[in-house]
Scaffold this motif. Structure first.
Motif, mmCIF file in Angstrom:
data_model
loop_
_atom_site.group_PDB
_atom_site.id
_atom_site.type_symbol
_atom_site.label_atom_id
_atom_site.label_comp_id
_atom_site.label_asym_id
_atom_site.label_seq_id
_atom_site.Cartn_x
_atom_site.Cartn_y
_atom_site.Cartn_z
ATOM 1 N N ASP A 144 -4.580 0.704 4.816
ATOM 2 C CA ASP A 144 -4.667 1.533 3.614
ATOM 3 C C ASP A 144 -4.079 2.952 3.863
ATOM 4 O OD1 ASP A 144 -4.798 2.563 1.221
ATOM 5 O OD2 ASP A 144 -6.887 1.789 0.888
ATOM 6 N N ARG B 34 -4.753 2.400 -3.457
ATOM 7 C CA ARG B 34 -3.579 1.760 -3.120
ATOM 8 C C ARG B 34 -3.248 0.567 -4.083
ATOM 9 N NH1 ARG B 34 -4.544 -2.182 2.477
ATOM 10 N NH2 ARG B 34 -6.400 -2.863 1.662
ATOM 11 N N LEU C 86 -3.048 5.472 2.287
ATOM 12 C CA LEU C 86 -3.612 6.123 1.147
ATOM 13 C C LEU C 86 -5.086 6.697 1.336
ATOM 14 C CD1 LEU C 86 -2.723 7.883 -1.376
ATOM 15 C CD2 LEU C 86 -3.298 5.856 -2.638
ATOM 16 N N VAL D 110 -0.127 1.557 -6.419
ATOM 17 C CA VAL D 110 1.387 1.634 -5.861
ATOM 18 C C VAL D 110 2.044 0.535 -6.758
ATOM 19 C CG1 VAL D 110 2.722 0.799 -3.884
ATOM 20 C CG2 VAL D 110 0.416 2.019 -3.719
ATOM 21 N N GLY E 182 0.948 -1.120 -0.011
ATOM 22 C CA GLY E 182 0.001 -0.027 0.013
ATOM 23 C C GLY E 182 0.925 1.481 0.048
#
Length: 443
Positions: free
Chosen positions: A318, A400, A320, A403, A124
């Motif tokens: 998570d 995420r 983000l 990523v 993540g």
């Protein structure tokens, strides 16, 4: 921003480079060079291509930013993900989580749960996390082996916990682990008194003295709910934060987690002491604990970082997604659409977390000389188009799953969404086996 004659180990050429410091800057068509695990060069692409590098990687359509910093969590609780949902905090703790911990938590549980959390966080975009859980020595071994960076907070309560029968034993173990790891390049040991309602004045005093002697941080759940504050006032006539101030715990090395209840006196105390706050919006929303007034704190000059809390109360790690929630919630709480804009939200998830942990000279921004802790987000997908401001797109339109690559101290731990040091299939199988045991489907 020039590099010396020695070749770079790695030169990265993303479409966008967001250093976070200076604030609000987006560098387009720039390169970043790494040597010996540190950032050795940041400059325009044309200048970057003139440098000697052992490896050059083009990152088209990608945004390179500092690695995300998860400033509060309980890593091994990943194995309790979804065990007890939709309950108020004290019911959740007293009737479900604490009994489950008493039954299941041992060194094997902490090892497997922490490994699961590390893998989820790396995937993540998280390069550094704060962990406050039992058997901290086991957790620190997991971090060491993974290549990730972490702050390990030694859990201290007035009653017996897994791995420590008394607060004194927990403190002693913490001092020993601090000594063992004080020169570790990626692990920082701090002290984690659980909460004002689980640690008495005498033990808080001991922690304060030892933390001062070692120049160690203190990480603690504070003002998590209105009930906690109300109960403390009824029993002692004093708000928990005021009590911590009276005992001398507040200060630049103190990390106050949650802080959903903040009076004018509380705010003055936070500003005066230069205490950091760790905001965990999704856990607070899910447990209906309240709202941390992030914009009010920010405008007052308080350092606010962001954490996911544990997967038993979130239910994911998570950061983000957490940052997006934080940005949205800050606007609703402040009643202002300009509160916590996308660039400040990213800063909260990176440099502010580093500052809270006392690591701002090492990580949290992309600057020459700092550790090469970085994440590349792929913004080339359909859901990210068109791109006017890549940072707004990252915070408000990206998950995420975007990523792509991640490095800690220049070592690549995620390559094209694949973990380089951990076996994802094995981690998944181990977590499923724990779930079957805990739910009683196998013995």
């Amino acid at each position: 921003m020039t590099a010396t004659a020695a070749p770079l180990d790695l030169l990265l050429l993303p479409t966008w480079l967001v250093p976070v410091e200076p604030a609000g800057v987006v560098l387009k068509e720039h390169g970043l060079g790494i040597r010996d695990g540190r950032i050795a060069f940041i400059g325009p692409r044309a200048a970057a291509l003139k440098l000697s590098a052992n490896e050059v990687r083009e990152l088209p359509g990608m945004l390179l930013s500092p690695g995300l910093i998860n400033a509060h969590g309980h890593a091994a609780m990943s194995l309790f993900r979804g065990l007890a949902d939709d309950l108020p905090l004290m019911t959740w703790l007293e009737k479900h989580i604490w009994p489950a911990e008493a039954k299941w938590v041992d060194e094997a549980f902490v090892r497997d749960g922490t490994d699961l959390a590390i893998a989820e966080q790396l995937k993540g975009g998280i390069t550094c996390f704060s962990d406050m859980y039992f058997y901290p020595k086991v957790a620190s071994d997991c971090v060491h082996n993974s290549g990730m960076r972490a702050q390990i907070a030694i859990p201290i309560l007035d009653f017996p916990i897994p791995g420590a029968s008394t607060a004194d034993e927990a403190i002693r173990q913490g001092v020993e682990l601090f000594g063992d790891l004080k020169h570790h390049p990626r692990i920082k040991i701090t002290f984690g008194p659980h909460a004002p309602y689980t640690v008495c004045d005498d033990n808080l005093e001991k922690i304060r003295v030892i933390a001062e002697e070692l120049d160690a941080a203190i990480h603690m759940h504070v003002h998590e709910t209105a009930f906690e504050v109300q109960q403390a006032v009824e029993q002692t006539g004093e708000r928990p934060l005021a009590r911590l101030g009276r005992l001398g715990l507040l200060g630049p090395r103190f990390q106050a987690v949650h802080m959903t209840q903040i009076s004018e006196d509380d705010l003055a105390l936070l500003v005066e002491s230069n205490t950091s706050i760790i905001h965990c919006p999704e856990s607070n929303l899910k447990l209906a604990s309240g709202f941390c007034p992030v914009e009010r704190l920010w405008q007052a000059g308080v350092n606010v970082a962001i954490g996911t809390d544990g997967a038993a109360s979130n239910n994911d790690l998570d950061l983000l997604g957490e940052t997006r929630t934080a940005a949205m919630l800050a606007k609703a709480v402040a009643g202002s659409a300009t509160a916590l804009d996308a660039h400040r939200a990213l800063r909260m998830a990176t440099l502010n977390g580093a500052r809270a942990m006392g690591l701002e000279s090492e990580i949290g921004s992309l600057e020459v000389g700092k550790a090469a802790d970085m994440v590349a987000f792929d913004l080339s997908g359909l859901a990210q188009q068109p791109i006017y401001d890549p940072v707004s797109q990252l915070i408000y339109a990206t998950g995420r799953d975007c990523v792509k690559h991640l490095w800690v101290a220049g070592k690549q731990l995620l390559d094209d969404r694949q973990l380089t040091r951990m076996d994802e299939q094995q981690l998944t199988a181990t977590a499923i086996a724990w779930g079957q045991r805990i739910s009683g489907h196998s013995e």
